[in-house]
Design a protein around this motif. Structure first.
Motif, PDB file in Angstrom:
ATOM      1  N   TRP A  32       0.843  -1.200   0.000  1.00  0.00           N
ATOM      2  CA  TRP A  32       0.000   0.000   0.000  1.00  0.00           C
ATOM      3  C   TRP A  32       0.877   1.249   0.000  1.00  0.00           C
ATOM      4  O   TRP A  32       0.581   2.218  -0.685  1.00  0.00           O
ATOM      5  CB  TRP A  32      -0.900  -0.022   1.233  1.00  0.00           C
ATOM      6  CG  TRP A  32      -1.989   0.983   1.191  1.00  0.00           C
ATOM      7  CD1 TRP A  32      -1.929   2.276   1.628  1.00  0.00           C
ATOM      8  CD2 TRP A  32      -3.296   0.800   0.667  1.00  0.00           C
ATOM      9  NE1 TRP A  32      -3.127   2.901   1.421  1.00  0.00           N
ATOM     10  CE2 TRP A  32      -3.993   2.013   0.835  1.00  0.00           C
ATOM     11  CE3 TRP A  32      -3.951  -0.284   0.094  1.00  0.00           C
ATOM     12  CZ2 TRP A  32      -5.304   2.183   0.445  1.00  0.00           C
ATOM     13  CZ3 TRP A  32      -5.261  -0.113  -0.292  1.00  0.00           C
ATOM     14  CH2 TRP A  32      -5.921   1.102  -0.124  1.00  0.00           C
ATOM     15  N   ARG A  33       1.986   1.188   0.747  1.00  0.00           N
ATOM     16  CA  ARG A  33       2.885   2.334   0.857  1.00  0.00           C
ATOM     17  C   ARG A  33       3.864   2.411  -0.315  1.00  0.00           C
ATOM     18  O   ARG A  33       4.133   3.475  -0.831  1.00  0.00           O
ATOM     19  CB  ARG A  33       3.632   2.245   2.180  1.00  0.00           C
ATOM     20  CG  ARG A  33       4.740   3.250   2.438  1.00  0.00           C
ATOM     21  CD  ARG A  33       4.324   4.720   2.584  1.00  0.00           C
ATOM     22  NE  ARG A  33       3.303   5.010   3.533  1.00  0.00           N
ATOM     23  CZ  ARG A  33       3.475   5.454   4.768  1.00  0.00           C
ATOM     24  NH1 ARG A  33       4.688   5.646   5.225  1.00  0.00           N
ATOM     25  NH2 ARG A  33       2.451   5.695   5.538  1.00  0.00           N
ATOM     26  N   PRO A  36       1.428   0.313  -4.688  1.00  0.00           N
ATOM     27  CA  PRO A  36       0.011  -0.074  -4.663  1.00  0.00           C
ATOM     28  C   PRO A  36      -0.475  -0.733  -5.956  1.00  0.00           C
ATOM     29  O   PRO A  36      -1.399  -1.544  -5.918  1.00  0.00           O
ATOM     30  CB  PRO A  36      -0.731   1.234  -4.397  1.00  0.00           C
ATOM     31  CG  PRO A  36       0.267   2.316  -4.444  1.00  0.00           C
ATOM     32  CD  PRO A  36       1.628   1.727  -4.453  1.00  0.00           C
ATOM     33  N   LEU A  39      -0.415  -4.557  -5.811  1.00  0.00           N
ATOM     34  CA  LEU A  39      -1.124  -5.170  -4.682  1.00  0.00           C
ATOM     35  C   LEU A  39      -1.935  -6.409  -5.073  1.00  0.00           C
ATOM     36  O   LEU A  39      -1.760  -7.468  -4.462  1.00  0.00           O
ATOM     37  CB  LEU A  39      -2.011  -4.125  -4.003  1.00  0.00           C
ATOM     38  CG  LEU A  39      -2.636  -4.483  -2.681  1.00  0.00           C
ATOM     39  CD1 LEU A  39      -1.593  -4.836  -1.644  1.00  0.00           C
ATOM     40  CD2 LEU A  39      -3.494  -3.338  -2.184  1.00  0.00           C
TER      41      LEU A  39
END
Length: 189
Positions: A32-33, A36, A39
């Motif tokens: 997410w950081r 993304p 993912l």
């Protein structure tokens, strides 16, 4: 708390903070950081690894080869280590060298190799190792999540001892292994 309530609480804590759950959350937060866009693909790979391992664990337990689904006896662990290492190597290939997770997966593979070799003498707690590793790694990504993970370590240690899955030395040893692996990862990153 009564004996049965304590036992049930320990079981719930052990399930909630299972290495699969902890590593899945770490992967999710890191991606997410850091990346993304990857993912869905990376989490699919992780889901496949978890399904294969759980199918193996369930089969070993149901067939009576293992006393618990935790591979609690030292003699049960070598097959689990071998399977997880093969799957993590495949997962590392799936993740790819360009992924920000690549070095982390390599360090986790190293951590499992150390635990596998140490298993000859001591059954290090992989629950504790994974949570300690994640607590250290999260420090550079999400400080609040890292603080929560560090705060959960004593609770998880209590749960593993309460369930008689490990001795105090095994809980502390697993914690130290996870902390060391997390520090190695941060020093490489």
């Amino acid at each position: 708390m009564t004996h049965s309530i304590k036992a049930e609480c320990a079981r719930i804590v052990s399930i909630a903070l299972h290495p699969f759950a902890v590593f899945a959350l770490l992967n999710l937060l890191a991606l997410w950081r850091l990346d993304p866009a990857s993912l869905p693909r990376i989490m699919l790979g992780m889901a496949v690894v978890m399904v294969v391992v759980w199918a193996f664990v369930w089969q070993r337990h149901r067939a009576g080869h293992w006393s618990t689904v935790d591979a609690s006896s030292k003699h049960e662990r070598p097959a689990l280590y071998a399977l997880v290492l093969v799957l993590l190597i495949a997962y590392a290939a799936w993740v790819g060298r360009s992924s920000p997770l690549a070095i982390g997966v390599a360090v986790v593979i190293g951590m499992l190799c150390v635990a596998g070799v140490a298993n000859r003498w001591i059954k290090l707690s992989l629950h504790m190792a994974s949570l300690a590793f994640c607590a250290v790694v999260l420090w550079s990504l999400y400080r609040n999540a890292s603080v929560v993970a560090f705060a959960l370590l004593p609770l998880l240690g209590w749960a593993r001892l309460r369930m008689a899955r490990h001795t105090t030395v095994e809980v502390l040893g697993g914690t130290m292994l996870g902390l060391a692996a997390g520090i190695v990862l941060l020093s490489l990153g």
